[in-house]
Design a protein around this motif. Structure first.
Motif, PDB file in Angstrom:
ATOM      1  N   ALA A  67     -50.146  23.732  11.538  1.00  0.00           N
ATOM      2  CA  ALA A  67     -50.666  23.101  10.348  1.00  0.00           C
ATOM      3  C   ALA A  67     -49.450  22.789   9.378  1.00  0.00           C
ATOM      4  N   GLN A  68     -49.299  21.773   8.679  1.00  0.00           N
ATOM      5  CA  GLN A  68     -48.136  21.353   7.671  1.00  0.00           C
ATOM      6  C   GLN A  68     -48.859  21.432   6.314  1.00  0.00           C
ATOM      7  N   SER A  69     -49.668  21.040   5.855  1.00  0.00           N
ATOM      8  CA  SER A  69     -50.353  21.322   4.625  1.00  0.00           C
ATOM      9  C   SER A  69     -51.937  21.456   4.381  1.00  0.00           C
ATOM     10  N   ASP A  70     -52.391  21.914   3.365  1.00  0.00           N
ATOM     11  CA  ASP A  70     -53.662  22.264   3.203  1.00  0.00           C
ATOM     12  C   ASP A  70     -54.469  20.803   2.761  1.00  0.00           C
ATOM     13  N   CYS A  71     -55.768  20.568   3.234  1.00  0.00           N
ATOM     14  CA  CYS A  71     -56.084  19.441   3.109  1.00  0.00           C
ATOM     15  C   CYS A  71     -57.647  19.514   2.477  1.00  0.00           C
ATOM     16  N   SER A  72     -58.033  20.591   1.878  1.00  0.00           N
ATOM     17  CA  SER A  72     -59.314  20.783   1.372  1.00  0.00           C
ATOM     18  C   SER A  72     -59.796  19.895   0.550  1.00  0.00           C
ATOM     19  N   ASP A  73     -58.781  19.157  -0.315  1.00  0.00           N
ATOM     20  CA  ASP A  73     -59.190  18.302  -1.048  1.00  0.00           C
ATOM     21  C   ASP A  73     -59.994  17.187  -0.543  1.00  0.00           C
ATOM     22  N   VAL A  74     -59.267  16.730   0.638  1.00  0.00           N
ATOM     23  CA  VAL A  74     -59.710  15.635   1.555  1.00  0.00           C
ATOM     24  C   VAL A  74     -61.241  15.991   2.096  1.00  0.00           C
ATOM     25  N   ALA A  75     -61.492  17.375   2.471  1.00  0.00           N
ATOM     26  CA  ALA A  75     -62.781  17.588   3.032  1.00  0.00           C
ATOM     27  C   ALA A  75     -63.895  17.724   1.789  1.00  0.00           C
ATOM     28  N   ARG A  76     -63.193  17.623   0.769  1.00  0.00           N
ATOM     29  CA  ARG A  76     -64.711  17.762  -0.193  1.00  0.00           C
ATOM     30  C   ARG A  76     -65.384  16.421  -0.332  1.00  0.00           C
ATOM     31  N   HIS A  77     -64.877  15.438   0.470  1.00  0.00           N
ATOM     32  CA  HIS A  77     -65.672  14.054   0.358  1.00  0.00           C
ATOM     33  C   HIS A  77     -66.394  14.086   1.580  1.00  0.00           C
ATOM     34  N   MET A  78     -66.691  14.882   2.277  1.00  0.00           N
ATOM     35  CA  MET A  78     -67.367  15.142   3.446  1.00  0.00           C
ATOM     36  C   MET A  78     -68.869  15.057   3.374  1.00  0.00           C
ATOM     37  N   ALA A 105     -60.621  26.230   7.651  1.00  0.00           N
ATOM     38  CA  ALA A 105     -59.302  25.761   7.097  1.00  0.00           C
ATOM     39  C   ALA A 105     -59.157  24.286   7.447  1.00  0.00           C
ATOM     40  N   TRP A 106     -58.933  23.478   6.655  1.00  0.00           N
ATOM     41  CA  TRP A 106     -58.734  22.214   6.731  1.00  0.00           C
ATOM     42  C   TRP A 106     -57.048  21.741   6.243  1.00  0.00           C
ATOM     43  N   PHE A 107     -56.405  21.069   7.352  1.00  0.00           N
ATOM     44  CA  PHE A 107     -55.105  21.057   7.230  1.00  0.00           C
ATOM     45  C   PHE A 107     -54.593  19.684   7.757  1.00  0.00           C
ATOM     46  N   GLN A 108     -53.421  19.232   7.453  1.00  0.00           N
ATOM     47  CA  GLN A 108     -52.849  17.925   8.040  1.00  0.00           C
ATOM     48  C   GLN A 108     -51.695  18.459   8.835  1.00  0.00           C
ATOM     49  N   VAL A 109     -51.353  17.913  10.113  1.00  0.00           N
ATOM     50  CA  VAL A 109     -50.510  18.406  11.352  1.00  0.00           C
ATOM     51  C   VAL A 109     -49.207  17.776  11.024  1.00  0.00           C
ATOM     52  N   TYR A 110     -48.942  16.558  10.172  1.00  0.00           N
ATOM     53  CA  TYR A 110     -47.743  16.075  10.107  1.00  0.00           C
ATOM     54  C   TYR A 110     -47.070  16.373   8.734  1.00  0.00           C
ATOM     55  N   ARG A 121     -55.360  10.492   4.411  1.00  0.00           N
ATOM     56  CA  ARG A 121     -56.907  10.645   3.978  1.00  0.00           C
ATOM     57  C   ARG A 121     -57.610  11.205   5.342  1.00  0.00           C
ATOM     58  N   THR A 122     -56.863  12.124   5.935  1.00  0.00           N
ATOM     59  CA  THR A 122     -57.547  12.668   6.918  1.00  0.00           C
ATOM     60  C   THR A 122     -57.484  14.429   6.935  1.00  0.00           C
ATOM     61  N   ALA A 123     -58.211  15.040   7.466  1.00  0.00           N
ATOM     62  CA  ALA A 123     -58.092  16.393   7.730  1.00  0.00           C
ATOM     63  C   ALA A 123     -58.599  16.969   9.215  1.00  0.00           C
ATOM     64  N   VAL A 124     -57.786  18.055   9.422  1.00  0.00           N
ATOM     65  CA  VAL A 124     -58.138  18.650  10.830  1.00  0.00           C
ATOM     66  C   VAL A 124     -58.375  19.929  10.589  1.00  0.00           C
ATOM     67  N   SER A 125     -59.283  20.515  11.578  1.00  0.00           N
ATOM     68  CA  SER A 125     -59.562  22.043  11.508  1.00  0.00           C
ATOM     69  C   SER A 125     -59.331  22.507  12.860  1.00  0.00           C
ATOM     70  N   LEU A 126     -58.912  23.645  13.133  1.00  0.00           N
ATOM     71  CA  LEU A 126     -59.000  24.311  14.378  1.00  0.00           C
ATOM     72  C   LEU A 126     -59.667  25.497  14.564  1.00  0.00           C
ATOM     73  N   LEU A 127     -60.749  25.201  15.286  1.00  0.00           N
ATOM     74  CA  LEU A 127     -61.932  26.154  15.497  1.00  0.00           C
ATOM     75  C   LEU A 127     -61.706  27.149  16.756  1.00  0.00           C
ATOM     76  N   LEU A 153     -61.961  11.719   8.881  1.00  0.00           N
ATOM     77  CA  LEU A 153     -61.208  10.720   8.399  1.00  0.00           C
ATOM     78  C   LEU A 153     -62.064  10.019   7.319  1.00  0.00           C
ATOM     79  N   ARG A 154     -61.477   9.701   6.164  1.00  0.00           N
ATOM     80  CA  ARG A 154     -62.146   9.011   5.255  1.00  0.00           C
ATOM     81  C   ARG A 154     -62.024   7.355   5.528  1.00  0.00           C
ATOM     82  N   ASP A 155     -62.660   6.630   4.732  1.00  0.00           N
ATOM     83  CA  ASP A 155     -62.697   5.149   4.904  1.00  0.00           C
ATOM     84  C   ASP A 155     -61.373   4.781   4.685  1.00  0.00           C
ATOM     85  N   GLY A 156     -60.930   3.534   5.508  1.00  0.00           N
ATOM     86  CA  GLY A 156     -59.593   3.030   5.371  1.00  0.00           C
ATOM     87  C   GLY A 156     -58.516   3.581   5.804  1.00  0.00           C
ATOM     88  N   VAL A 157     -58.777   4.555   6.913  1.00  0.00           N
ATOM     89  CA  VAL A 157     -57.660   5.261   7.613  1.00  0.00           C
ATOM     90  C   VAL A 157     -57.184   4.474   8.837  1.00  0.00           C
TER      91      VAL A 157
END
Length: 226
Positions: free
Chosen positions: A64-75, A101-106, A119-125, A144-148
């Motif tokens: 995981a490189q960065s938190d993406c919880s803000d992207v996940a709010r659009h879910m 936990a939602w994150f960006q791998v790059y 505009r994407t968010a990954v989780s590892l379950l 993945l949000r629209d326009g990805v």
């Protein structure tokens, strides 16, 4: 239910209760994900087998490189574009969203010239370092949000994308471009270049890896290389 045997400061009690609630939500989500994979004969090989207790393992989210919880709010809107077969798992994920936990791998520098995937968010379950430690793979969700535009990338494990909600365009170097929607499953062999785009609606995916090098970040290819 969580039993508290020591009475201390209120914030410690609240923290312990939240941890128990989160693990309960993750337990339910993991069971729902496994049930969905079990219901699909084409996914059976990807169903992880739990070998340890349902507690976070050391080194969680190793790539995981960065938190993406803000992207996940659009879910929330993904519930509208699920199909009857995927709706129970989508609803379970939405109810457990705060425990995931939602994150960006790059890293940001890795994304320059390689598509619009911020505009994407990954989780590892499930997987090494996740809440559940399976025998031979990784499993999680990908939003993945629209326009990805997810540029061509490759990795050692073979992979499935089980589309839970929305419609996406998927490409690999052998079959070219195809369109997939809720209820479809995409199989990608090991080391094969593949890419994905979304149009005017978000897409929710249950993904799973089986194979070697589970801790490596997928290699991104420059867009102008085809």
């Amino acid at each position: 239910m969580c039993a508290i045997t020591w009475i201390g400061p209120w914030w410690r009690i609240v923290s312990a209760s939240l941890r128990c609630a989160n693990m309960g939500a993750l337990d339910n989500l993991y069971c729902a994900a496994r049930a969905y994979l079990t219901s699909r004969p084409d996914c059976a090989a990807y169903m992880p087998t739990v070998t340890g207790a349902s507690v976070p393992q050391p080194g969680a989210m190793s790539f995981a490189q960065s938190d993406c919880s803000d992207v996940a709010r659009h879910m929330d809107c993904v519930a509208k574009t699920a199909c009857p077969a995927t709706q129970p798992l989508v609803d379970q994920l939405l109810s457990a969203r705060d425990a995931v936990a939602w994150f960006q791998v790059y890293k940001p520098d890795d994304l320059v010239g390689k598509g619009k995937i911020d505009r994407t968010a990954v989780s590892l379950l499930a997987g090494p370092g996740a809440a559940f430690d399976p025998e031979h793979g990784r499993m999680g969700f990908y939003f993945l949000r629209d326009g990805v535009e997810y540029a061509p990338h490759a990795h050692a494990p073979r992979e499935i994308y089980a589309i839970l909600s929305g419609t996406a365009r998927y490409w690999n170097e052998v079959s070219g471009w195809s369109t997939y929607g809720a209820g479809d499953v995409i199989h990608t062999p090991e080391h094969r270049w593949h890419a994905m785009t979304t149009c005017n609606e978000p897409v929710l995916i249950l993904w799973a890896w089986i194979g070697e090098d589970l801790n490596l970040v997928p290699i991104l290819r420059e867009e102008d290389q085809g």
